[in-house]
Design a protein around this motif. Structure first.
Motif, PDB file in Angstrom:
ATOM      1  N   MET A   4       0.833  -1.207   0.000  1.00  0.00           N
ATOM      2  CA  MET A   4       0.000   0.000   0.000  1.00  0.00           C
ATOM      3  C   MET A   4       0.866   1.254   0.000  1.00  0.00           C
ATOM      4  SD  MET A   4      -3.356  -0.629   0.046  1.00  0.00           S
ATOM      5  CE  MET A   4      -4.260   0.512   1.073  1.00  0.00           C
ATOM      6  N   GLU A  57       0.687   4.226  -2.698  1.00  0.00           N
ATOM      7  CA  GLU A  57       0.453   5.622  -2.320  1.00  0.00           C
ATOM      8  C   GLU A  57       1.499   6.538  -2.938  1.00  0.00           C
ATOM      9  OE1 GLU A  57      -1.861   5.423   1.961  1.00  0.00           O
ATOM     10  OE2 GLU A  57       0.320   5.318   1.952  1.00  0.00           O
ATOM     11  N   ILE A  71      -3.346   5.009  -5.193  1.00  0.00           N
ATOM     12  CA  ILE A  71      -4.467   5.127  -4.253  1.00  0.00           C
ATOM     13  C   ILE A  71      -5.289   6.379  -4.558  1.00  0.00           C
ATOM     14  CG2 ILE A  71      -5.101   5.392  -1.832  1.00  0.00           C
ATOM     15  CD1 ILE A  71      -4.098   2.625  -2.550  1.00  0.00           C
ATOM     16  N   SER A 111      -8.091   7.823   1.754  1.00  0.00           N
ATOM     17  CA  SER A 111      -8.927   6.884   2.500  1.00  0.00           C
ATOM     18  C   SER A 111      -9.985   6.238   1.605  1.00  0.00           C
ATOM     19  CB  SER A 111      -9.615   7.593   3.674  1.00  0.00           C
ATOM     20  OG  SER A 111     -10.438   8.653   3.223  1.00  0.00           O
ATOM     21  N   HIS A 123      -8.347   3.318  -0.011  1.00  0.00           N
ATOM     22  CA  HIS A 123      -8.138   2.259   0.975  1.00  0.00           C
ATOM     23  C   HIS A 123      -9.441   1.506   1.249  1.00  0.00           C
ATOM     24  CE1 HIS A 123      -4.644   4.947   2.564  1.00  0.00           C
ATOM     25  NE2 HIS A 123      -4.251   4.168   1.578  1.00  0.00           N
ATOM     26  N   PHE A 148      -6.047  -3.754   4.489  1.00  0.00           N
ATOM     27  CA  PHE A 148      -6.657  -2.630   3.774  1.00  0.00           C
ATOM     28  C   PHE A 148      -7.609  -1.860   4.694  1.00  0.00           C
ATOM     29  CE2 PHE A 148      -6.211  -5.312  -0.302  1.00  0.00           C
ATOM     30  CZ  PHE A 148      -4.937  -4.797  -0.527  1.00  0.00           C
ATOM     31  N   LYS A 156      -5.657   0.178   7.235  1.00  0.00           N
ATOM     32  CA  LYS A 156      -5.089   1.353   6.571  1.00  0.00           C
ATOM     33  C   LYS A 156      -6.178   2.398   6.332  1.00  0.00           C
ATOM     34  CE  LYS A 156      -1.626   3.503   4.692  1.00  0.00           C
ATOM     35  NZ  LYS A 156      -0.476   3.937   5.520  1.00  0.00           N
ATOM     36  N   ALA A 157      -7.379   1.954   5.991  1.00  0.00           N
ATOM     37  CA  ALA A 157      -8.492   2.885   5.803  1.00  0.00           C
ATOM     38  C   ALA A 157      -8.814   3.607   7.108  1.00  0.00           C
ATOM     39  CB  ALA A 157      -9.724   2.137   5.285  1.00  0.00           C
TER      40      ALA A 157
END
Length: 423
Positions: free
Chosen positions: A76, A80, A85, A109, A112, A131, A134-135
């Protein structure tokens, strides 16, 4: 505060039930097994883990999460830095901006969250958790009150907990191992129930947050998702059990590898140091796994007490007696243990489903209903403990109530689908 009261109630109720069993029904060793019991101990009459063993299980679970979180959060981080993302955020922005009005346009977000929902849809639990965490981390950056759940966090978790899932692979596999005549017969009911549960969660939270869900963008996206799911269902129902298993493996695992490939190629195209970006993200995954240990231990211990005390048996017996008194069909009650324990523990619910199949037979009404329950919802309290714990949220506001209400809608729908398809 709500989580604190529920957690306290779990412990108090469990100990009270155990005390009644000990002093009024002569089960003098129940306290012993509640504390030091091991599920694999042949002398343990409960066949369940006690408090001490549960603590070990919680820590072992977090240790296993370290590698998974490190891998996916590392990838991720590459996505990013490469701008992937944000690109995903712009794609889903028109829809998510209506459901999550507090999130700025193009915020990471959104990307994510869509990765989390996609992993859930394909039944990729190992990918969905990183995931999702991370969100939550991204949403926490926008949260003005760091220890109070924001509207966006609540909406996200309620949609996530609803557990929209295309193919309940694990349930089908277990039913096949138990020699069910048609292991895939719960597929369509599960899909319908998860879809209804997800829509219910969206409606419940939207009503609470005063979000107008009749906006054209929201309706168009929901109809589009419904159409895609319907087309996949039409294709999947034409396959046999082996074909579904093969298709599911190719679809889910193939997409994971495709995501890995696209992320690496995107990073190389943007000329970033992909390995350095991976290491930075992986470190964050390690920190997150360690951070959730106290929350997971606390929740799993409370759940362990409920199970070992026999509280669930009391609840089931009461429900069955009530419906029998009313003269109603009580067949569904035999499948309820899975539904009651599913919000608390996925592993325990899986064991309960297997137990139901062994007791009543894999093709019985109760076993099929139990399979629908297992494949059509998520572990609500585990999600609350892990996801809110990962960002140190203490006040969950109405999140638990909304999730449990959506779970109730799912349970009622599951019972209705069971009677419709197998009644």
């Amino acid at each position: 505060m709500a989580l604190s009261r529920i957690w306290s109630a779990f412990i108090i109720v469990a100990i009270v039930v155990a005390s009644v069993k000990c002093f009024f029904f002569g089960q003098s060793d129940i306290f012993n097994w509640m504390v030091i019991g091991k599920a694999d101990d042949a002398t343990n009459p409960l066949k369940l883990d006690g408090i001490i063993q549960t603590c070990w299980v919680a820590v072992e679970l977090c240790l296993k999460l370290i590698g998974i979180l490190a891998l996916f959060m590392g990838l991720m981080s590459i996505a990013e830095r490469a701008g992937g993302i944000r690109l995903l955020s712009r794609i889903v922005g028109p829809f998510f901006s209506k459901l999550f009005p507090d999130i700025p346009k193009g915020h990471p977000s959104m990307g994510h969250m869509i990765m989390n929902f996609s992993a859930n849809l394909l039944g990729l639990d190992n990918a969905a958790t990183p995931f999702g965490l991370k969100a939550m981390e991204s949403l926490q950056e926008l949260n003005p009150s760091k220890d109070v759940a924001s509207n966006s966090q609540i909406m996200f978790l309620c949609l996530h907990a609803a557990g929209l899932n295309l193919i309940p692979v694990s349930v089908i596999a277990i039913r096949a191992s138990q020699n069910a005549s048609n292991p895939t017969d719960i597929f369509i009911p599960c899909l319908i129930v998860t879809f209804v549960g997800t829509i219910a969660a969206m409606l419940i939270v939207s009503f609470k947050q005063k979000i107008n869900i009749l906006q054209p963008v929201i309706i168009l996206w929901v109809l589009s998702i419904s159409l895609v799911i319907a087309l996949l269902v039409l294709y999947i129902v034409s396959l046999n059990a082996e074909g579904i298993k093969s298709f599911s493996g190719i679809l889910s695992n193939g997409l994971i590898l495709l995501v890995f490939l696209l992320i690496i190629l995107g990073g190389l195209y943007k000329k970033i140091d992909v390995f350095d970006a991976f290491i930075d993200g992986a470190k964050n995954g390690f920190d997150t796994a360690i951070k959730i240990v106290p929350y997971l231990v606390g929740m799993l211990v409370a759940i362990s007490l409920l199970r070992t005390s026999g509280t669930f048996d009391v609840v089931i017996s009461t429900i069955k007696s009530a419906f029998a008194f009313l003269g109603a069909d009580t067949r569904f009650v035999e499948g309820l243990p899975t539904a009651l324990i599913r919000p608390l523990s996925g592993g325990a619910a899986r064991g309960m489903m297997v137990s139901t199949m062994e007791t009543y037979g894999p093709d019985s009404f109760a076993s099929r209903l139990s399979g629908i329950f297992q494949g059509a919802s998520d572990t609500t309290f585990y999600i609350i403990a892990v996801y809110f714990g990962s960002v140190s949220i203490k006040n969950t506001r109405y999140a638990i109530g909304a999730m449990l209400l959506a779970d109730l809608v799912g349970v009622c729908t599951a019972i209705g689908m069971a009677y419709l398809f197998f009644g």
